[in-house]
Design a protein around this motif. Sequence first.
Motif, PDB file in Angstrom:
ATOM      1  N   ILE A   1      51.452 107.517 -65.875  1.00 40.06           N
ATOM      2  CA  ILE A   1      50.470 106.454 -65.608  1.00 40.06           C
ATOM      3  C   ILE A   1      49.086 107.031 -65.891  1.00 40.06           C
ATOM      4  O   ILE A   1      48.644 107.973 -65.243  1.00 40.06           O
ATOM      5  CB  ILE A   1      50.574 105.940 -64.146  1.00 40.06           C
ATOM      6  N   SER A   2      48.412 106.478 -66.895  1.00 48.17           N
ATOM      7  CA  SER A   2      47.248 107.174 -67.451  1.00 48.17           C
ATOM      8  C   SER A   2      46.058 107.114 -66.495  1.00 48.17           C
ATOM      9  O   SER A   2      46.022 106.327 -65.545  1.00 48.17           O
ATOM     10  CB  SER A   2      46.886 106.605 -68.818  1.00 48.17           C
ATOM     11  N   GLN A   3      45.103 107.964 -66.789  1.00 47.23           N
ATOM     12  CA  GLN A   3      43.924 108.081 -65.922  1.00 47.23           C
ATOM     13  C   GLN A   3      43.054 106.825 -65.978  1.00 47.23           C
ATOM     14  O   GLN A   3      42.146 106.645 -65.171  1.00 47.23           O
ATOM     15  CB  GLN A   3      43.120 109.332 -66.305  1.00 47.23           C
ATOM     16  N   ARG A   4      43.337 105.925 -66.917  1.00 50.72           N
ATOM     17  CA  ARG A   4      42.593 104.673 -66.977  1.00 50.72           C
ATOM     18  C   ARG A   4      42.905 103.765 -65.787  1.00 50.72           C
ATOM     19  O   ARG A   4      42.098 102.923 -65.404  1.00 50.72           O
ATOM     20  CB  ARG A   4      42.969 103.966 -68.292  1.00 50.72           C
ATOM     21  N   VAL A   5      44.087 103.928 -65.216  1.00 53.47           N
ATOM     22  CA  VAL A   5      44.489 103.075 -64.089  1.00 53.47           C
ATOM     23  C   VAL A   5      43.785 103.538 -62.813  1.00 53.47           C
ATOM     24  O   VAL A   5      43.802 104.724 -62.463  1.00 53.47           O
ATOM     25  CB  VAL A   5      46.023 103.118 -63.904  1.00 53.47           C
ATOM     26  N   LYS A   6      43.177 102.600 -62.130  1.00 61.59           N
ATOM     27  CA  LYS A   6      42.463 102.910 -60.897  1.00 61.59           C
ATOM     28  C   LYS A   6      43.437 103.370 -59.807  1.00 61.59           C
ATOM     29  O   LYS A   6      44.485 102.760 -59.612  1.00 61.59           O
ATOM     30  CB  LYS A   6      41.741 101.641 -60.437  1.00 61.59           C
TER      31      LYS A   6
ATOM     32  N   THR B   1      52.581 102.502 -55.640  1.00 59.99           N
ATOM     33  CA  THR B   1      52.919 101.136 -56.037  1.00 59.99           C
ATOM     34  C   THR B   1      51.964 100.755 -57.161  1.00 59.99           C
ATOM     35  O   THR B   1      50.740 100.820 -56.980  1.00 59.99           O
ATOM     36  CB  THR B   1      52.749 100.162 -54.855  1.00 59.99           C
ATOM     37  N   LEU B   2      52.530 100.404 -58.307  1.00 59.18           N
ATOM     38  CA  LEU B   2      51.692 100.034 -59.449  1.00 59.18           C
ATOM     39  C   LEU B   2      51.592  98.517 -59.507  1.00 59.18           C
ATOM     40  O   LEU B   2      52.602  97.822 -59.651  1.00 59.18           O
ATOM     41  CB  LEU B   2      52.295 100.590 -60.746  1.00 59.18           C
TER      42      LEU B   2
END
Length: 369
Positions: free
Chosen positions: A358-363, A245-246
């Motif tokens: 979904i990039s690695q920047r997203v926790k 879930t984003l």
Amino acid sequence: MPSVHETTLEIDLGALTHNYKYLSSKLAKGVKLMGVVKAFGYGSESAEIAKKLSELGVSYFAVAYTKEGVALRDAGITEPILVLHPQSINFEEIIESCLEPSIYSEFVLREFIKTAEKLGLKNYPIHLKLNTGLNRLGFIDPELNTVFDYLGKSDAVKVRSIFSHLAASEDWREREFTLQQLGKFRKMVFRLFENLNYKPFLHISNTSAVINYPEAAFDMVRCGIGLYGFGNDEKINEKLKPIGTLKTIISQIHEIAIGESVGYNRAFTATKKTMTATLPIGHADGINRQYGNGRAGVFIKDQYAPIIGNVCMDMLMIDITGIDCKEGDEVIIFGGPQHATVFAAKGNTISYELITGISQRVKRVIIEE
Ligand SMILES: *Cc1c(COP(=O)(O)O)cnc(C)c1O
């Protein structure tokens, strides 16, 4: 569910368990399930996924590239790991990390044997990849004699499995083609069995084939997308639970007067008084520009808010006119009220591309069972 204070991809291990059990229930007794955890576990978190799958009984993993396999070893994963697409420059690293290469061309076979011999290895496990029609990687039938030559001359490697990959297992209109692929696979496997004096295990099915071609399960199936909760088909989607879930939050709310614009290139202009919210997620996080200008939207308290204007690198803006919300409130991009498949379609893509992007920047936050 915990509330978010920043952009977060929640990964629900309970959903993973559910999906694993569903896919396993489609397998005949004795057929193994390989957990495909490439691309950070389809954009989730590969080590946590592999650990959970291992607990559930998965005893083989696959990644696309060597680096991904090394990361799993560093995280303490001890099961065998198949590297689907290695390059010759990776071979020493593959061996050092006890990874198992897919051998898909004469060049790769020759170079891998060379490396294994140089290191004095015996019977190092390799996996022979056959090209049965996808025309991406693998040996075709006329090349098998060369394979026999190499294998006959060296005992540095031993074929642990023989496999191929289907081009359209999700598409019933391509049933004829898929059956042809299965026929070619059986024929080539027969030749290999005749020539080797042992029987490597066999696998060709991905998630959709587990559902659509149960007769093609052989000894093992390679499941990726299904474990993450997607089935390439609405009916299967209903049986699975997306693990991700984003979520994000409202950073700031603005009241936009008639005639004012919002965002880069002034792509949105208000034709009525409009309330907008700015969200801390943009195309650098994997929500690309395709989703902008009203094509997709997000959910706040189960109410739909369309993305307005162009998606920026680090932010995007939504229309919240008429929605009762405030700065700091939670926003759902996909998951919950919005199936990722539905969101992906609005950006002209498929769940695979959306979730792995979904990039690695997203926790990442793991939700335990
Ligand atoms: C990615 C991949 C899979 C997994 O496919 P899904 O459709 O995600 O189940 C299986 N086999 C190979 C060779 C792959 O590259």
